[in-house]
Design a protein around this motif. Structure first.
Motif, PDB file in Angstrom:
ATOM      1  N   ARG A 192       0.828  -1.218   0.000  1.00  0.00           N
ATOM      2  CA  ARG A 192       0.000   0.000   0.000  1.00  0.00           C
ATOM      3  C   ARG A 192       0.857   1.261   0.000  1.00  0.00           C
ATOM      4  NH1 ARG A 192      -3.206  -3.327   3.584  1.00  0.00           N
ATOM      5  NH2 ARG A 192      -5.142  -3.933   2.521  1.00  0.00           N
ATOM      6  N   GLU A 193       1.946   1.232   0.766  1.00  0.00           N
ATOM      7  CA  GLU A 193       2.844   2.386   0.789  1.00  0.00           C
ATOM      8  C   GLU A 193       3.451   2.650  -0.589  1.00  0.00           C
ATOM      9  OE1 GLU A 193       5.733   1.648   3.826  1.00  0.00           O
ATOM     10  OE2 GLU A 193       4.199   1.470   5.400  1.00  0.00           O
ATOM     11  N   ALA A 194       3.623   1.583  -1.391  1.00  0.00           N
ATOM     12  CA  ALA A 194       4.178   1.730  -2.735  1.00  0.00           C
ATOM     13  C   ALA A 194       3.104   2.053  -3.764  1.00  0.00           C
ATOM     14  CB  ALA A 194       4.915   0.455  -3.135  1.00  0.00           C
ATOM     15  N   LEU A 211       6.288  -2.460  -7.520  1.00  0.00           N
ATOM     16  CA  LEU A 211       6.650  -3.795  -7.046  1.00  0.00           C
ATOM     17  C   LEU A 211       8.156  -3.888  -6.833  1.00  0.00           C
ATOM     18  CD1 LEU A 211       5.900  -6.718  -6.358  1.00  0.00           C
ATOM     19  CD2 LEU A 211       6.177  -7.271  -8.787  1.00  0.00           C
ATOM     20  N   ALA A 212       8.927  -3.288  -7.748  1.00  0.00           N
ATOM     21  CA  ALA A 212      10.381  -3.301  -7.599  1.00  0.00           C
ATOM     22  C   ALA A 212      10.797  -2.647  -6.291  1.00  0.00           C
ATOM     23  CB  ALA A 212      11.032  -2.590  -8.789  1.00  0.00           C
ATOM     24  N   ALA A 213      10.113  -1.582  -5.898  1.00  0.00           N
ATOM     25  CA  ALA A 213      10.446  -0.906  -4.641  1.00  0.00           C
ATOM     26  C   ALA A 213      10.192  -1.823  -3.447  1.00  0.00           C
ATOM     27  CB  ALA A 213       9.638   0.376  -4.513  1.00  0.00           C
ATOM     28  N   VAL A 214       9.100  -2.577  -3.496  1.00  0.00           N
ATOM     29  CA  VAL A 214       8.789  -3.501  -2.399  1.00  0.00           C
ATOM     30  C   VAL A 214       9.825  -4.619  -2.333  1.00  0.00           C
ATOM     31  CG1 VAL A 214       7.088  -5.142  -1.525  1.00  0.00           C
ATOM     32  CG2 VAL A 214       6.326  -2.960  -2.460  1.00  0.00           C
ATOM     33  N   LEU A 215      10.186  -5.170  -3.488  1.00  0.00           N
ATOM     34  CA  LEU A 215      11.171  -6.252  -3.502  1.00  0.00           C
ATOM     35  C   LEU A 215      12.543  -5.757  -3.065  1.00  0.00           C
ATOM     36  CD1 LEU A 215      10.213  -8.292  -6.699  1.00  0.00           C
ATOM     37  CD2 LEU A 215       9.489  -8.588  -4.328  1.00  0.00           C
ATOM     38  N   THR A 216      12.895  -4.533  -3.444  1.00  0.00           N
ATOM     39  CA  THR A 216      14.152  -3.952  -2.971  1.00  0.00           C
ATOM     40  C   THR A 216      14.163  -3.886  -1.449  1.00  0.00           C
ATOM     41  OG1 THR A 216      14.434  -2.631  -4.989  1.00  0.00           O
ATOM     42  CG2 THR A 216      15.579  -1.865  -2.998  1.00  0.00           C
ATOM     43  N   ARG A 217      13.051  -3.495  -0.892  1.00  0.00           N
ATOM     44  CA  ARG A 217      12.933  -3.386   0.565  1.00  0.00           C
ATOM     45  C   ARG A 217      13.059  -4.759   1.229  1.00  0.00           C
ATOM     46  NH1 ARG A 217       7.847   0.025   3.117  1.00  0.00           N
ATOM     47  NH2 ARG A 217       8.592   0.134   5.294  1.00  0.00           N
TER      48      ARG A 217
END
Length: 351
Positions: A192-194, A211-217
């Motif tokens: 949700r934050e992304a 999605l890339a930002a979430v996976l990076t995290r």
């Protein structure tokens, strides 16, 4: 399936061969790292893994049944009682649990995590995901630590860190595969934050910058735990350290492969080539162990460490003395076998 006789049967050569085949077919990365273990430890690791693989397939495989977890709990109870079901994995598990003083709470935690899978449970935040990973992977890391002969709380805490990190890597790699099976492991708060709606993503998974930002995290969280796990490797018996470090390096490399794929784990699956695994195995064998500052177990995994502390166990007799030539000959043959297996990894298909 009938139970074996009540006189605590031991796994035989055919059982050990079946367990070895299970790991070779189920996880090439784990199998590659396992070849750096001493023979006796490797055999028991295969027995432990075979039951884990059997359990995962029973819950998540093409022939999964609604009562799979309850049936697995019956099998585990039988193995803990020394009367395993008539199956190679069950006999091997009973032997491993008994030989290494593994408390029933550890394999039971694994089955609890698989029950969450069967229920389609989703995870609100990172703490929820750590609680899940502690069960399906941290418990396995703790059991492997006991198989290697180490029972200190610090070593167990770091083994849980490593198992959780590996599970995070698996989740990052398998996002698309899991979504197509109706499962979502990424923390919903992060999605949700992304800017991603979890239900919409599950209905139509697709790669995206969000999605890339979430996976990076998630991979960053895994890397922090991989770093924490290093302190525990130095606490293990010296012959076992290269294998654990190899598993750590290979799984972390899967995360790097996800990054090289542009964090697209929906339309592609990150893999580590056999040649690259071979280089990582060599690096693991050559890297000296360094004792670093540790720390308590993650709160979500602390129950695993506490279960071991509450489970009394008398250690087995020490290994044969250095002048035991028969033991030395077996060790030499084992090293030759390891070298042959390493040579084959360079020609193996990537996994």
């Amino acid at each position: 399936m009938p139970l074996s006789s009540p006189d605590r049967p031991r796994a035989g050569p055919a059982d050990h061969a079946a367990c070895r085949a299970a790991i070779r077919g189920g996880s090439r990365s784990f199998y590659a790292a396992s070849w750096l273990l001493p023979r006796a430890v490797r055999r028991d690791a295969y027995g432990l893994y075979a039951f884990c693989r059997l359990s995962d397939d029973a819950v998540d495989g093409p022939r999964a049944r609604a009562d799979a977890v309850e049936r697995l709990r019956l099998r585990l109870a039988a193995a803990c009682a020394g009367r395993p079901f008539d199956d190679p994995a069950d006999r091997a598990l009973a032997e491993v649990l008994d030989r290494h003083g593994i408390p029933p709470a550890l394999p039971a935690a694994l089955l609890d995590g698989l029950a969450w899978d069967a229920a389609g449970r989703r995870y609100r935040d990172l703490s929820d995901l750590v609680a899940y990973a502690s069960r399906v992977a941290g418990a396995v890391g703790a059991m492997m630590t006991l198989v290697m002969g180490e029972r200190s709380p610090e070593a167990l805490a770091r083994a849980c860190d490593l198992g959780i990190a590996m599970q995070f890597t698996n989740i990052a790699r398998d996002v698309g595969e899991d979504a197509r099976a109706g499962r979502l492991y990424l923390p919903e708060a992060w999605l949700r934050e992304a800017g991603l709606d979890p239900d919409a993503f599950l209905a139509r998974p697709a790669p995206s910058p969000a999605l890339a930002a979430v996976l990076t995290r998630l991979l960053r969280a895994a890397d922090l735990l991989y770093a924490r796990s290093e302190a525990g490797i130095a606490l293990l018996p010296a012959p076992c350290r290269p294998a654990v470090r190899a598993a750590r390096l290979i799984y972390a490399e899967i995360g790097r492969a996800v990054e090289r794929n542009g964090h697209d784990s929906v339309t592609s699956r990150a893999r580590v080539a056999g040649a690259r695994k071979g280089r990582l195995l060599a690096r693991a064998a050559a890297t000296p162990s360094r004792r670093a500052a540790g720390g308590p177990a993650l709160p979500e995994a602390a129950f695993l460490v506490e279960a071991v502390a509450a489970h009394p166990f008398a250690p087995p007799p020490p290994d044969p003395a250095w002048w035991d030539l028969g033991h030395k000959a077996v060790r030499l043959l084992d090293l030759i076998e390891v070298l042959r297996e390493r040579e084959s990894l360079g020609d193996a298909a990537p996994s």
